[in-house]
Design an enzyme around this catalytic site. Sequence first.
Site, PDB file in Angstrom:
ATOM      1  N   GLY B  15      55.830  69.759  50.921  1.00 20.09           N
ATOM      2  CA  GLY B  15      55.794  69.917  52.371  1.00 20.09           C
ATOM      3  C   GLY B  15      56.464  71.214  52.790  1.00 20.09           C
ATOM      4  O   GLY B  15      57.457  71.614  52.192  1.00 20.09           O
ATOM      5  N   ARG B  76      49.127  70.424  47.148  1.00 24.80           N
ATOM      6  CA  ARG B  76      49.361  69.518  46.030  1.00 24.80           C
ATOM      7  C   ARG B  76      48.420  69.910  44.900  1.00 24.80           C
ATOM      8  O   ARG B  76      47.322  70.403  45.130  1.00 24.80           O
ATOM      9  CB  ARG B  76      49.079  68.083  46.449  1.00 24.80           C
ATOM     10  CG  ARG B  76      50.342  67.385  46.943  1.00 24.80           C
ATOM     11  CD  ARG B  76      50.035  65.989  47.363  1.00 24.80           C
ATOM     12  NE  ARG B  76      49.062  66.004  48.472  1.00 24.80           N
ATOM     13  CZ  ARG B  76      48.597  64.901  49.045  1.00 24.80           C
ATOM     14  NH1 ARG B  76      48.980  63.714  48.611  1.00 24.80           N
ATOM     15  NH2 ARG B  76      47.743  64.982  50.046  1.00 24.80           N
ATOM     16  N   ASP B 107      61.863  67.655  45.540  1.00 21.06           N
ATOM     17  CA  ASP B 107      61.962  66.931  44.279  1.00 21.06           C
ATOM     18  C   ASP B 107      60.729  67.081  43.383  1.00 21.06           C
ATOM     19  O   ASP B 107      60.828  67.436  42.214  1.00 21.06           O
ATOM     20  CB  ASP B 107      62.129  65.439  44.568  1.00 21.06           C
ATOM     21  CG  ASP B 107      63.584  65.073  44.705  1.00 21.06           C
ATOM     22  OD1 ASP B 107      64.431  65.980  44.595  1.00 21.06           O
ATOM     23  OD2 ASP B 107      63.868  63.886  44.929  1.00 21.06           O
ATOM     24  N   THR B 130      63.000  71.582  52.372  1.00 21.46           N
ATOM     25  CA  THR B 130      62.440  70.366  52.971  1.00 21.46           C
ATOM     26  C   THR B 130      63.299  70.030  54.175  1.00 21.46           C
ATOM     27  O   THR B 130      64.505  70.272  54.162  1.00 21.46           O
ATOM     28  CB  THR B 130      62.435  69.173  51.992  1.00 21.46           C
ATOM     29  OG1 THR B 130      62.313  67.958  52.753  1.00 21.46           O
ATOM     30  CG2 THR B 130      63.746  69.076  51.211  1.00 21.46           C
ATOM     31  N   ASP B 132      63.994  67.104  55.143  1.00 16.02           N
ATOM     32  CA  ASP B 132      64.601  65.775  55.015  1.00 16.02           C
ATOM     33  C   ASP B 132      66.036  65.786  54.499  1.00 16.02           C
ATOM     34  O   ASP B 132      66.751  64.788  54.617  1.00 16.02           O
ATOM     35  CB  ASP B 132      63.747  64.899  54.087  1.00 16.02           C
ATOM     36  CG  ASP B 132      62.417  64.539  54.731  1.00 16.02           C
ATOM     37  OD1 ASP B 132      62.302  64.655  55.968  1.00 16.02           O
ATOM     38  OD2 ASP B 132      61.494  64.134  54.003  1.00 16.02           O
ATOM     39  N   ASP B 134      67.104  65.562  51.570  1.00 17.48           N
ATOM     40  CA  ASP B 134      67.278  64.451  50.629  1.00 17.48           C
ATOM     41  C   ASP B 134      67.385  64.929  49.179  1.00 17.48           C
ATOM     42  O   ASP B 134      66.893  64.261  48.274  1.00 17.48           O
ATOM     43  CB  ASP B 134      66.115  63.466  50.773  1.00 17.48           C
ATOM     44  CG  ASP B 134      64.770  64.135  50.560  1.00 17.48           C
ATOM     45  OD1 ASP B 134      64.719  65.387  50.449  1.00 17.48           O
ATOM     46  OD2 ASP B 134      63.760  63.419  50.486  1.00 17.48           O
ATOM     47  N   MET B 174      61.415  61.815  61.135  1.00 16.16           N
ATOM     48  CA  MET B 174      61.102  61.914  59.716  1.00 16.16           C
ATOM     49  C   MET B 174      62.286  61.485  58.846  1.00 16.16           C
ATOM     50  O   MET B 174      63.436  61.530  59.278  1.00 16.16           O
ATOM     51  CB  MET B 174      60.643  63.324  59.376  1.00 16.16           C
ATOM     52  CG  MET B 174      59.206  63.562  59.824  1.00 16.16           C
ATOM     53  SD  MET B 174      58.473  65.068  59.139  1.00 16.16           S
ATOM     54  CE  MET B 174      56.737  64.815  59.567  1.00 16.16           C
ATOM     55  N   ARG B 176      61.719  59.451  55.024  1.00 19.40           N
ATOM     56  CA  ARG B 176      61.207  58.247  54.394  1.00 19.40           C
ATOM     57  C   ARG B 176      62.281  57.615  53.500  1.00 19.40           C
ATOM     58  O   ARG B 176      62.447  56.403  53.468  1.00 19.40           O
ATOM     59  CB  ARG B 176      59.965  58.598  53.557  1.00 19.40           C
ATOM     60  CG  ARG B 176      58.967  57.464  53.413  1.00 19.40           C
ATOM     61  CD  ARG B 176      57.679  57.947  52.750  1.00 19.40           C
ATOM     62  NE  ARG B 176      56.998  58.938  53.573  1.00 19.40           N
ATOM     63  CZ  ARG B 176      56.148  58.633  54.554  1.00 19.40           C
ATOM     64  NH1 ARG B 176      55.877  57.365  54.820  1.00 19.40           N
ATOM     65  NH2 ARG B 176      55.568  59.576  55.248  1.00 19.40           N
ATOM     66  N   LYS B 218      74.478  50.269  80.922  1.00 18.01           N
ATOM     67  CA  LYS B 218      73.486  51.285  80.587  1.00 18.01           C
ATOM     68  C   LYS B 218      72.119  50.827  81.049  1.00 18.01           C
ATOM     69  O   LYS B 218      71.697  49.709  80.758  1.00 18.01           O
ATOM     70  CB  LYS B 218      73.440  51.508  79.075  1.00 18.01           C
ATOM     71  CG  LYS B 218      74.582  52.338  78.578  1.00 18.01           C
ATOM     72  CD  LYS B 218      74.350  52.772  77.156  1.00 18.01           C
ATOM     73  CE  LYS B 218      75.673  53.297  76.593  1.00 18.01           C
ATOM     74  NZ  LYS B 218      75.553  53.648  75.183  1.00 18.01           N
ATOM     75  N   SER B 219      71.431  51.704  81.725  1.00 18.83           N
ATOM     76  CA  SER B 219      70.144  51.290  82.243  1.00 18.83           C
ATOM     77  C   SER B 219      69.014  51.755  81.343  1.00 18.83           C
ATOM     78  O   SER B 219      67.907  51.251  81.412  1.00 18.83           O
ATOM     79  CB  SER B 219      69.952  51.833  83.659  1.00 18.83           C
ATOM     80  OG  SER B 219      70.173  53.217  83.660  1.00 18.83           O
ATOM     81  N   HIS B 258      54.529  65.435  62.880  1.00 15.18           N
ATOM     82  CA  HIS B 258      54.571  66.672  62.104  1.00 15.18           C
ATOM     83  C   HIS B 258      55.206  67.859  62.807  1.00 15.18           C
ATOM     84  O   HIS B 258      55.581  68.827  62.151  1.00 15.18           O
ATOM     85  CB  HIS B 258      53.149  67.050  61.670  1.00 15.18           C
ATOM     86  CG  HIS B 258      52.694  66.256  60.503  1.00 15.18           C
ATOM     87  ND1 HIS B 258      52.199  64.973  60.627  1.00 15.18           N
ATOM     88  CD2 HIS B 258      52.696  66.524  59.167  1.00 15.18           C
ATOM     89  CE1 HIS B 258      51.889  64.511  59.435  1.00 15.18           C
ATOM     90  NE2 HIS B 258      52.175  65.413  58.540  1.00 15.18           N
ATOM     91  N   GLN B 260      57.956  68.128  63.779  1.00 15.02           N
ATOM     92  CA  GLN B 260      59.328  68.246  63.267  1.00 15.02           C
ATOM     93  C   GLN B 260      59.450  69.264  62.133  1.00 15.02           C
ATOM     94  O   GLN B 260      60.524  69.754  61.839  1.00 15.02           O
ATOM     95  CB  GLN B 260      59.820  66.884  62.756  1.00 15.02           C
ATOM     96  CG  GLN B 260      59.918  65.836  63.843  1.00 15.02           C
ATOM     97  CD  GLN B 260      60.180  64.435  63.290  1.00 15.02           C
ATOM     98  OE1 GLN B 260      61.303  64.094  62.962  1.00 15.02           O
ATOM     99  NE2 GLN B 260      59.130  63.641  63.163  1.00 15.02           N
TER     100      GLN B 260
END
Lengths: 328, 328, 328, 328
Positions: B15, B76, B107, B130, B132, B134, B174, B176, B218-219, B258, B260
Amino acid sequence: MSNTIKKVAVFTSGGDSPGMNAAIRSVVRTCAFYKIECVGIYRGYEGMIEGDFKPLTARSVKDIINKGGTFLKSARSDEFRTKEGRKKAYDALVAENVDALVVIGGDGSFTGALIFNEEFGFPVMGIPGTIDNDIYGTSHTLGYDTALNTVVDCVDKIRDTASSHNRLFFVEVMGRDAGHIALNVGVGAGAEEILIPEEDLGLDRLLESLRRSKQSGKSSSIVIVAEGDKTGKNVFELKDYVEENMEEYEVRVSVLGHMQRGGSPSCFDRVLASRMGVKAVESLLEGKSNYMVGLLKDEIVLTPLEQAVKGKSEIDHELIRVSDIMTT
Amino acid sequence: MSNTIKKVAVFTSGGDSPGMNAAIRSVVRTCAFYKIECVGIYRGYEGMIEGDFKPLTARSVKDIINKGGTFLKSARSDEFRTKEGRKKAYDALVAENVDALVVIGGDGSFTGALIFNEEFGFPVMGIPGTIDNDIYGTSHTLGYDTALNTVVDCVDKIRDTASSHNRLFFVEVMGRDAGHIALNVGVGAGAEEILIPEEDLGLDRLLESLRRSKQSGKSSSIVIVAEGDKTGKNVFELKDYVEENMEEYEVRVSVLGHMQRGGSPSCFDRVLASRMGVKAVESLLEGKSNYMVGLLKDEIVLTPLEQAVKGKSEIDHELIRVSDIMTT
Amino acid sequence: MSNTIKKVAVFTSGGDSPGMNAAIRSVVRTCAFYKIECVGIYRGYEGMIEGDFKPLTARSVKDIINKGGTFLKSARSDEFRTKEGRKKAYDALVAENVDALVVIGGDGSFTGALIFNEEFGFPVMGIPGTIDNDIYGTSHTLGYDTALNTVVDCVDKIRDTASSHNRLFFVEVMGRDAGHIALNVGVGAGAEEILIPEEDLGLDRLLESLRRSKQSGKSSSIVIVAEGDKTGKNVFELKDYVEENMEEYEVRVSVLGHMQRGGSPSCFDRVLASRMGVKAVESLLEGKSNYMVGLLKDEIVLTPLEQAVKGKSEIDHELIRVSDIMTT
Amino acid sequence: MSNTIKKVAVFTSGGDSPGMNAAIRSVVRTCAFYKIECVGIYRGYEGMIEGDFKPLTARSVKDIINKGGTFLKSARSDEFRTKEGRKKAYDALVAENVDALVVIGGDGSFTGALIFNEEFGFPVMGIPGTIDNDIYGTSHTLGYDTALNTVVDCVDKIRDTASSHNRLFFVEVMGRDAGHIALNVGVGAGAEEILIPEEDLGLDRLLESLRRSKQSGKSSSIVIVAEGDKTGKNVFELKDYVEENMEEYEVRVSVLGHMQRGGSPSCFDRVLASRMGVKAVESLLEGKSNYMVGLLKDEIVLTPLEQAVKGKSEIDHELIRVSDIMTT
């Protein structure tokens, strides 16, 4: 100017849009300028029924011209749809000595104001606030210009990732009954195809257009889809349909959603809101009622509320033509 | 420095994320600084197999530091998962006289590079790109900081409309496998609740928290939901569940999607990319291989690629505690 | 349509503005649509003299609609002011088989085009590109709407710090001959006072207004000053004058400068550019020459270039009135 | 935790910066979490002397996390520099039953807090808030990350116009004593040269660098200049010097000014502010005093206020090296 109006109430109703705060501010400051009182009604017709009022002075509305949403809040009111509800609202306004109303909202809000005026003879002025730009009698509703910039910025971001991956994106934008956002953003973001409620492009032509785009060497494509587009399919069904019929493309869907309504208003919307608020109050002071303030050919004008509600805002067919040329 | 490496190839894989272009630029300019050649490989491993190379000079990468996406594109490659595919890639690199690789990705991209190195002894360096965040071995992946700002800006906009209507919004962001974006944006946007993959808040506690929030006056409320949250329900099911169990709230869902991934990189990501590119090339020139360049405790460091792939980036538990205090 | 025109050349001239790239793209794609050739001229009249041309196809202009500046670049040309220079330019165009010109720029650029047409009978069409909006025959020049948003965003930021410190800020914005930016941004950003070239507010009234503002409880104030304001003092002299005469205020000055010209164009400017480019090319194909494409009352229209150059764009006096009401 | 502290007062002092509101919010909510009282002091030490206090609850600070500036306002106080002034402030705090202070500001503000603590034994905690990042004991001050993004965005805009015209721009950014903003923005915006207070590049090397840049084919250049750069010339003198010595360039100057301090805080600054506020209050409750909360190697830590005031934040020499490589 008329001295029968000594106190104006202003409220927002229906979906919020950027510029509503700027319009409230303008109504309040114009009242201050003409030395009449102004109250804000919280939560639209619901708050009107409950008497949820607050006096507003020039100071109350400082530092809100650049804020999204509406600090008076908005709400749907089932009770106002009943005669009893409207009577309660009338009583509350009378108790507060309110002489006239400025309603900032869309079609539904104006219809409520019209009925209210018919039943109780209460002077009302409308200011069109919705990002959809689907109101007759104005070339621009409050928030529309801001939404165009918000959406075009999102599509630019999606373009980054679409280009990096040679993908086809369907981007759904707001506009259930009107394709103004889709059409303008489609042209502004250089979309390869635009699907709007006003035009039945047809699924075959869509596939054909995407194939031509692919053949012409484009490696990524963006299709802007208005919520209410005419194909009869929602955006996820469109994705499935295209993937079944065109294996060349990996399709992604993005539904931009509610963020389109928010954000700090553009300079245009702030100026438009300021101009509309002045006109609304001055028109009430001139004894007018049942009009919507609008912008037509760059001038602030009045349109009878009834026409505003019944009329239909037309899509810009010349811009559709420009769009076709741009995607040659 | 080593003079066995005379030509470096750089590519992006997986990505895309903001900052990838800035990292390519840095690799290219560092090569120029050390007077070695640099080629870009288009479309990741796919382009490597096809020999889709282009020589890059300091001039080739001007005016890209502020662009989102990756101008080398990403893709890919199923073929690279086969030994035959990787052999083709190796032959193409040898034919081009490439001596070492810099792979910018996540990764999966690093795993490919590891296998490739194992099979052909080709020097490789990884740069984590990335949104993320991660990846083990770096506190920040390229694009993560930009994505935080993009998402927090969207949630601010949704807050405008949530506040105007006293609504509850579930906003899916985002992530996962990792809740970094959700947790930081949740704190940054003042969300009332945050649902992440690392923590099983449980549906009961969510309802309880929303009730408490409502009672405290809180409304409107915003709940940030990471794609992979632990409740086992997707964001639309969550909406249904809450609406069934709490009639106080009108719930809306927004899936940011996307967009993001796109946008001009933040200053932080541009600087980080510049630092990482220098380190990647200099490490190759020092004869190192099979490392990922990362940022740890504000310093640019190397982590063995194998660890980077196997390790798990930890969520910031202290920040979860801060988040709980903020939503008191 | 006319088939005497087979090749159109497009160039940008004078100060750059956001939307110029979008206009170039539109000219190029409209040519492609009508199957005529298009060349870009680099660096305006200077490049025309030097024959710095490049064929442009629909593909050449992808991914530029959202970029600020002009990829064809702009430059001043002293040589084009001479008859010899213009002869050279003519020869270069003839050598390239160019049949007509589209010039994107301001007054000076149009004057050059007019003289060139007079001398050599070369068909020319103008598209108004400047952030100042100071051109007769169009309600909006390309880049003006974008600049309004850029500037209003800057003033919002300055307001943050002005409010935090109870300070008075003089913010100088672009507009040497026209106060359009100052007036609209002043209203849009809620400035307390606006100084423009079209109106002589007078220093006394400024002081009086600031005193009134202070007395009404405002703790901070922002005054927007157009570069060419009528007080006869520049913004730093204004600061000194006010500090000498009002000790209540700590005055700060901010000159926004060249950043006002840059940035990604707004949706409005992108759409306007697309519409103008189509009209420019189609008008040439219809055999027209010596016109400027403009937007008047929301319609794309032609104005004779000579009028565009001689006429004066008028300030919106009604908006000055609105501004006065808003700062009550 | 200690139960000797029952009421905390929070205030902002010195120049404002984005994230100050988020830090106030965090202090207030952390107090609420630990069920102790919190008051806000308006206008820094000035308001402390005057007893300008306001009780703050979790509700008081909603919807401010994303606002620039400081709603508690800031001010300089000459009176607090006198012993009498500080005695008045102490009396006001005692009268309000305040047990401890959290001061959000820079060096000067911390020095005031130290003296106050020395004289009256009042517990104080500091949170570093300034865009300049010039405080010892923290890798990031509140507002610094936001300012980097604001400034890099401005320089991107200036790049649009610089590229369109082949010009050289000197852009002055904030940083009288520290070049952090200049260095990071210089790298992030791809500037050709960076002039900072920490390094004496020398005018000769600047000219040489610009000449080399021109020869290498760059047609436009941007030089970032920190306010306090070491050349001993201000940015306008620099322009004159370069124009006298290099006729190849048309030089423009842009002084970004106060807008650098404003704007909605970045996600990073909002999260940092939230973390710092929690730490400040919890440290007071643990009986600590005279510390500044900082971020070092990604961890929230305490540094004695005295060290924070006396120490010097170091420029990142490794980043200067990266910058040199990037401008090869």
